[in-house]
Scaffold this active site. Structure first.
Site, PDB file in Angstrom:
ATOM      1  CG  ASP A  20      -8.434  -2.973  -5.324  1.00  0.00           C
ATOM      2  OD1 ASP A  20      -7.507  -2.726  -4.524  1.00  0.00           O
ATOM      3  OD2 ASP A  20      -9.143  -3.996  -5.244  1.00  0.00           O
TER       4      ASP A  20
ATOM      5  CG  HIS B 153      -9.442  -4.644  -1.408  1.00  0.00           C
ATOM      6  ND1 HIS B 153      -8.295  -4.067  -1.903  1.00  0.00           N
ATOM      7  CD2 HIS B 153      -9.259  -4.738  -0.073  1.00  0.00           C
ATOM      8  CE1 HIS B 153      -7.460  -3.820  -0.888  1.00  0.00           C
ATOM      9  NE2 HIS B 153      -8.019  -4.227   0.219  1.00  0.00           N
TER      10      HIS B 153
ATOM     11  CE1 TYR C 247      -4.126  -1.722   0.408  1.00  0.00           C
ATOM     12  CE2 TYR C 247      -3.146  -2.820   2.300  1.00  0.00           C
ATOM     13  CZ  TYR C 247      -4.164  -2.710   1.376  1.00  0.00           C
ATOM     14  OH  TYR C 247      -5.224  -3.584   1.421  1.00  0.00           O
TER      15      TYR C 247
END
Length: 396
Positions: free
Chosen positions: A172, A267, A144
């Site tokens: 995403d 996700h 991330y």
């Protein structure tokens, strides 16, 4: 009458399907952990669609084939050998499930001979997880990107130094999806920190959502031009995978950016509700941009609960199939639970292959599937234009 005893976690030996693990999970962990792991964005429609779309695609079994020999599940992921195309997708805050968290997931993956992707939001530093792996299976790192890019650069150096075989960048989730069950569940049942991101769980005015609170550091400015920045942070030849592709347009853009792989992922339905089911996106790629399967490795996750689901994804071109929530369901039983969860899927995959008349992964192809029930849902071009509705930008 004496009060009835609360239900207890069933023995691992009694679990024979992934659904058994899902049913046992609330009996194994705190209620807050259940809410965090099982929650999805808003109405959870995409989370449900991920599973339902697999059910809508049917198999076309072939008969009178000699399938008496061994089934070959072994393959490679980004050129690294594994015993199965199933891999442990990145998951967050494993210590909310088990004291050893991602380290215990790693032990299960080593026992099963499958790859693991370690998340930035893991409960342990990447080196602590890779020390358990010991090079016995491929370990990749999921990033991330932090608003403070220097922090991401530091984490990447640590991951490379620890021996990861590639970097999977989540694309995403520029912001964290609204997961209402997670927001409602009290935060005081678990104590959470993630050493690589530096985030700590503290309830705020919006609720107690672990995903939202722990993801505040994520950089919403991440854009295509940052692939070059990422390359500059990594040694030459280190594979880069973009995780979160949901349209043919972005798959083509990823190919143009020169990355080594993509993960078709929403996700687990946790980011944007009513985004497309991932198996339908695989079909979109096959229809609109089939060339990408020759240029990049394509992975998929979301909604996989049966070996038939794995089979269908592989038939449609997936190189590997990621298990996220399921890995955490298995983690409720420690290393042996993770291993058994993967073995159940492998066993079901082998059975499906025999029933369809094939004995190795390279024999899987789209003709073994009937997708007509969903074909009308698949876009027919890479263009962003709607087939009939016209965009009329405001002139005000």
């Amino acid at each position: 009458m004496p009060p009835s005893k609360p239900p207890t976690k069933p023995p691992l030996s009694s679990l024979i399907s992934t659904h058994d693990f899902a049913a046992a999970f609330p009996l194994a962990v705190p209620a807050k952990t259940v809410a965090f792991v099982t929650s999805a964005a808003t109405d959870s429609l995409t989370c449900a669609a991920n599973k339902e779309a697999y059910a809508s695609i049917t198999l076309r079994p072939r008969i009178l084939r000699d399938v008496s020999g061994p089934i070959a599940l072994s393959t490679t992921l980004l050129a690294h050998p594994v015993r199965s195309p199933i891999y442990a997708a990145p998951t967050s805050m494993g210590r909310t499930v088990h004291p050893e968290g991602e380290r215990e997931i790693a032990r299960g993956c080593v026992a099963a001979g499958v790859a693991i992707v370690v998340s930035t939001s893991a409960s342990f530093a990447v080196r602590e997880v890779l020390d358990v792996v010991g090079g016995r299976v491929p370990a990749f790192f999921q990033l991330y990107v932090d608003r403070d890019r220097h922090k991401s650069e530091t984490v990447l150096r640590e991951a490379v130094g620890a021996g990861v075989k590639g970097v999977w960048v989540t694309v995403d989730a520029p912001v964290i999806g609204k997961r209402e069950a997670d927001e409602r569940a009290p935060l005081d049942e678990v104590e959470v920190t993630t050493p690589m991101s530096g985030a700590q769980a503290v309830r705020d005015a919006a609720g107690g959502g672990l995903g939202r609170i722990m993801g505040k550091y994520v950089d919403a400015s991440l854009a295509w031009g940052d692939v070059a920045w990422l390359r500059g942070c990594l040694p030459r030849g280190m594979p880069v995978v973009l995780k979160g592709i949901q349209t043919a347009m972005d798959a083509v853009a990823a190919m143009g950016a020169g990355v080594e792989g993509i993960v078709v992922s929403n996700h687990g339905g946790r980011s944007l509700d009513t985004s497309p089911a991932t198996i339908l996106v695989l079909l979109e790629l096959q229809r609109c941009c089939p060339q990408i399967f020759d240029r990049m490795e394509v992975f998929v996750d979301g909604g996989i609960m049966r070996g038939t689901d794995v089979f269908k994804a592989l038939c449609l071109g997936a190189k590997g199939v990621g298990i996220g929530r399921g890995t955490l369901y298995g983690l409720g039983y420690g290393e042996e639970g993770v291993k058994k969860y993967i073995e159940i899927l492998n066993d079901e995959l082998e059975t499906t292959m025999r029933m369809c008349g094939v004995t190795s992964l390279d024999e899987l192809h789209p003709g073994l599937l009937n997708t007509r029930a969903v074909d009308h849902l698949i876009p027919s071009t890479v263009d962003e234009e709607h087939p009939f509705a016209k965009w009329r930008p405001s002139k005000l």
